[in-house]
Design an enzyme around this catalytic site. Structure first.
Site, short mmCIF file in Angstrom:
data_model
loop_
_atom_site.label_atom_id
_atom_site.label_comp_id
_atom_site.label_asym_id
_atom_site.label_seq_id
_atom_site.Cartn_x
_atom_site.Cartn_y
_atom_site.Cartn_z
N LYS A 100 0.83 -1.18 -0.02
CA LYS A 100 0.03 -0.01 0.15
C LYS A 100 0.71 1.45 0.04
O LYS A 100 1.95 1.32 0.58
CB LYS A 100 -0.88 -0.03 1.21
N SER A 180 -9.41 1.73 3.40
CA SER A 180 -8.60 2.57 2.30
C SER A 180 -7.49 1.75 1.70
O SER A 180 -7.05 2.19 0.89
CB SER A 180 -7.78 3.66 3.41
N SER A 204 -9.83 -0.68 7.26
CA SER A 204 -9.19 -0.57 6.09
C SER A 204 -8.49 -1.70 5.48
O SER A 204 -8.05 -1.81 4.40
CB SER A 204 -8.40 0.72 6.19
#
Length: 534
Positions: A100, A180, A204
Site C-alpha cells: 500500500k 482505505s 481498512s
C-alpha cells in the site's frame, strides 16, 4: 515522477507474450513452482507486469497500482541466482508482493495518494518492507488507496486519491473496493500479485478484503512496526496481509512481526513471534466455543452467514448466540482520539521527510497545500476532517486522554473481552461487511449495511480476520473472526477450518456493473439486455 514512468515502460516491454496462470497463484503454489523449477522469479515478475499492463493500465483500468518497482526484474534475477546457489531466505523467496502506498520502500515514492507527497522519496525501507526483503520477497510496486487512508473528509469516496484516481472493483467496475487499502484488495483479487500488504485504522484491511473476495488480517496492535508508514493514529494503526488464502496470510504475518525501537508499542512483539503457517491446525476448531454476532437484513447476506455457521458447526465448533454489550459513545470517542493523534502523528511523519521533496511540514501546511491545489486535490470532496483535527490540542489535552480511556474501555474490557468472558468463548464470528456499494462521485460513500464488529476490534487493538463466504448478487462478502489481543493463531485456525470446509473462492470477471438484468429492465416485452447475455 518521470524516472519511474520510464523504468516501468521498459519493464513492461520486457514482459513475455503468452504468460498465463499467475492470476491464480498463491504464495504457497508459486513457491512450490519455484522450488520445482516450473517457473522462475523473473518469469513470474514479467507475467505479473504484463497482466498489470493489460488490466490495470488498459482494459478495465482498475487503477489499483500507483507505481511499479523499476528494480523488480533485477531483484528477481538476484533471487533466482540465490535459489540456484541453494541459498533460500524462506517461504517468500522470490515471491512478488505489493505494498500500500502509505508504506515506505526504498526506490519508490510514498504518496498516501496526495499530491503533497507526490515527490516523497525518502529512499529508506519501512520495517515492514525491510522484513519482506530480508525473507526474499520482491516488492513489485505500490498500490492505490483512499487518499490519506480515508481521513481527509467525511464525504470521501473510498478508493480515490489525487495521485492514483479511482480504484475499481474487479467484480463490478462501478462498485467500490472500500477503503482505505482499496488498491491492495483490487490488485490481489485481479491477480496482479499473490498478496499485498495493506494497513488499517478502522476497517481498512477488513473492508476491502471482504469486498474483493480476499482473506485479510488486521493484527493485534504491537505486533507489526508502524515506523515509516504514513500515519493516522498510533493507537489504532497497523499494517497487515491481504491474500487469497489463510495459509498465505499466516505466512506473511510470521514475517512482519518485529520489535522496532521507533515504535514503542512493539516492545513485546517478539514474545509472539513464531511460524504461524507451520502452526496452522484446522482440527483445532473442534470444541471451540464461538460467539455468533448477528447483523444486517439483506436476505441473501443472512443466508450466506447461516451457511457459514453451518460449516463451522459441521467442523466441530460449538456456536453460542451473543449480543453486543452497550457501546454508546465508543465510536465518537474513538473519532476524537483519531483527530488528536493524526494532528500529532502526521506532523511527526512530515518532519522525517526531506523538505526539498515535501514542502508541507505540519497539518496546517497540508490544509494550505490542498487549498492551493484544489482543482487536483479536491474535485470530489473537501478536507473537513483535516480542519477538525487541526482544531484539536496536543496529546496532553485532558479531552484526548478521556476519549482514549473511554473508547478503549468500551471496545476492549467492556466490549470484546466481556463478550468472550461471559460465555467462555474462544472467539467471535460475524458478517464482515455487506456487498460493495456503488462508487458515487456525487455523494461519496453511501454504505448502510452491516459492518460487523470492525470498530471494537480496531479500537481495542485486537486481531480481526476476514475469510470469503461467497457472493451476494455477484459481489463478494466476508466472514469475520475476532478475538482477544494476540489470539491470531486461534483466529487463523478457525479461518482455515472454515476455508477448507467451505471451499469458496470465486474469481472476478471484470463485469461493468451488477445493476442490470431482467429484474431491473423487465423480463417481458423488452428482451434481454446486452449485459444479461454475457
Amino acid at each position: 515522477m518521470k524516472r519511474w514512468t520510464i523504468a516501468v515502460v521498459a519493464l513492461l516491454l520486457a514482459a513475455p507474450a503468452g504468460a498465463q496462470g499467475v492470476e491464480d497463484a498463491t504464495i504457497v503454489s508459486l513457491s512450490a513452482d519455484l522450488a520445482a523449477g516450473r517457473t522462475s522469479s523473473v518469469k513470474a515478475v514479467r507475467a505479473y507486469l504484463k497482466r498489470i499492463a493489460a488490466y490495470d493500465r488498459r482494459g478495465p483500468r482498475l487503477n489499483s497500482i500507483i507505481a511499479l518497482n523499476p528494480h523488480a526484474l533485477a531483484e528477481a534475477r538476484a533471487m533466482d541466482a540465490e535459489r540456484r546457489a541453494g541459498r533460500l531466505r524462506g517461504p517468500l523467496h522470490g515471491i512478488p508482493i505489493l505494498l500500500k502506498d502509505n508504506i515506505e520502500a526504498a526506490g519508490m515514492p510514498t504518496t498516501a495518494g496526495s499530491l503533497a507527497l507526490a515527490r516523497n522519496d525518502p529512499d529508506r525501507d519501512s520495517p515492514v518492507a525491510a522484513a519482506l526483503k530480508a525473507k526474499g520477497a520482491i516488492i513489485l510496486g505500490k498500490t492505490n488507496l483512499s487518499e490519506w487512508a480515508n481521513f481527509r473528509s467525511e464525504r470521501s469516496l473510498s478508493g480515490w486519491s489525487a495521485v492514483g484516481g479511482l480504484t475499481r472493483n474487479p467484480y463490478a467496475l462501478d462498485r467500490t473496493t472500500c477503503g482505505s487499502s482499496s488498491g491492495s484488495g483490487a490488485a490481489v483479487a485481479a491477480g496482479f500479485a499473490p498478496a499485498a500488504i495493506g494497513s488499517e485504522t478502522n476497517g481498512s484491511i477488513i473492508c476491502p478484503s471482504s469486498m474483493t473476495g480476499l482473506v485479510g488480517l488486521k493484527p493485534s496492535i504491537g505486533l507489526v512496526p508502524r515506523t515509516h508508514i504514513v500515519p493516522i493514529s498510533h493507537s489504532q494503526d497497523t499494517a497487515g496481509p491481504m491474500a487469497h488464502s489463510v495459509r498465505d496470510v499466516a505466512t506473511l504475518l510470521s514475517v512482519l512481526i518485529a520489535s522496532d525501537p521507533g515504535d514503542p508499542a512493539t516492545a513485546g512483539a517478539l514474545a509472539h513471534a513464531k511460524d504461524y503457517a507451520a502452526a496452522l491446525d484446522p482440527a483445532a476448531v473442534r470444541g471451540m466455543r464461538i460467539g455468533v454476532l448477528r447483523g444486517g437484513a439483506q436476505p441473501e447476506l443472512l443466508a450466506r452467514f447461516d451457511a457459514a455457521l453451518a460449516v463451522l458447526r459441521g467442523a466441530g465448533a460449538e456456536l453460542v448466540e451473543v449480543k453486543k454489550p452497550p457501546m454508546e459513545g465508543m465510536s465518537a470517542a474513538s473519532y476524537e482520539v483519531l483527530q488528536f493523534e493524526f494532528k500529532a502523528d502526521v506532523t511527526a511523519y512530515l518532519a522525517s521527510t526531506r523538505p526539498e521533496q515535501v514542502e508541507s511540514r505540519t497539518l496546517a501546511d497540508l490544509i494550505a497545500f490542498d487549498e492551493a491545489h484544489k482543482d487536483g486535490e479536491m474535485p470530489l470532496f473537501g478536507q473537513d476532517i483535516f480542519a477538525m483535527a487541526q482544531a484539536k490540542g496536543g496529546l496532553d489535552d485532558p479531552a484526548y486522554r478521556a476519549a482514549r480511556e473511554k473508547s478503549l474501555r468500551l471496545a476492549g474490557k467492556e466490549g470484546i473481552d466481556a463478550m468472550l468472558a461471559a460465555d467462555r468463548l474462544d472467539l467471535l464470528v460475524t458478517v464482515s461487511y455487506g456487498p460493495a456499494w456503488p462508487s458515487d462521485t456525487v455523494w461519496g460513500d453511501q454504505y448502510e449495511g452491516p459492518s460487523g464488529s470492525t470498530s471494537p476490534a480496531a479500537i481495542a487493538g485486537y486481531p480481526h480476520l476476514t475469510v470469503p463466504m461467497g457472493l451476494v448478487r455477484g459481489l463478494p462478502v466476508g466472514l469475520s473472526f475476532i478475538g482477544a489481543a494476540f489470539s491470531e493463531q486461534t483466529l487463523l485456525n478457525a479461518g482455515l477450518a472454515y476455508e477448507q470446509a467451505a471451499g469458496i473462492r470465486q474469481k472476478p470477471d471484470f463485469r461493468p456493473t451488477v445493476d442490470t438484468g431482467p429484474e431491473l429492465e423487465g423480463a417481458a416485452g423488452g428482451g434481454q439486455s446486452p449485459m444479461a447475455s454475457r
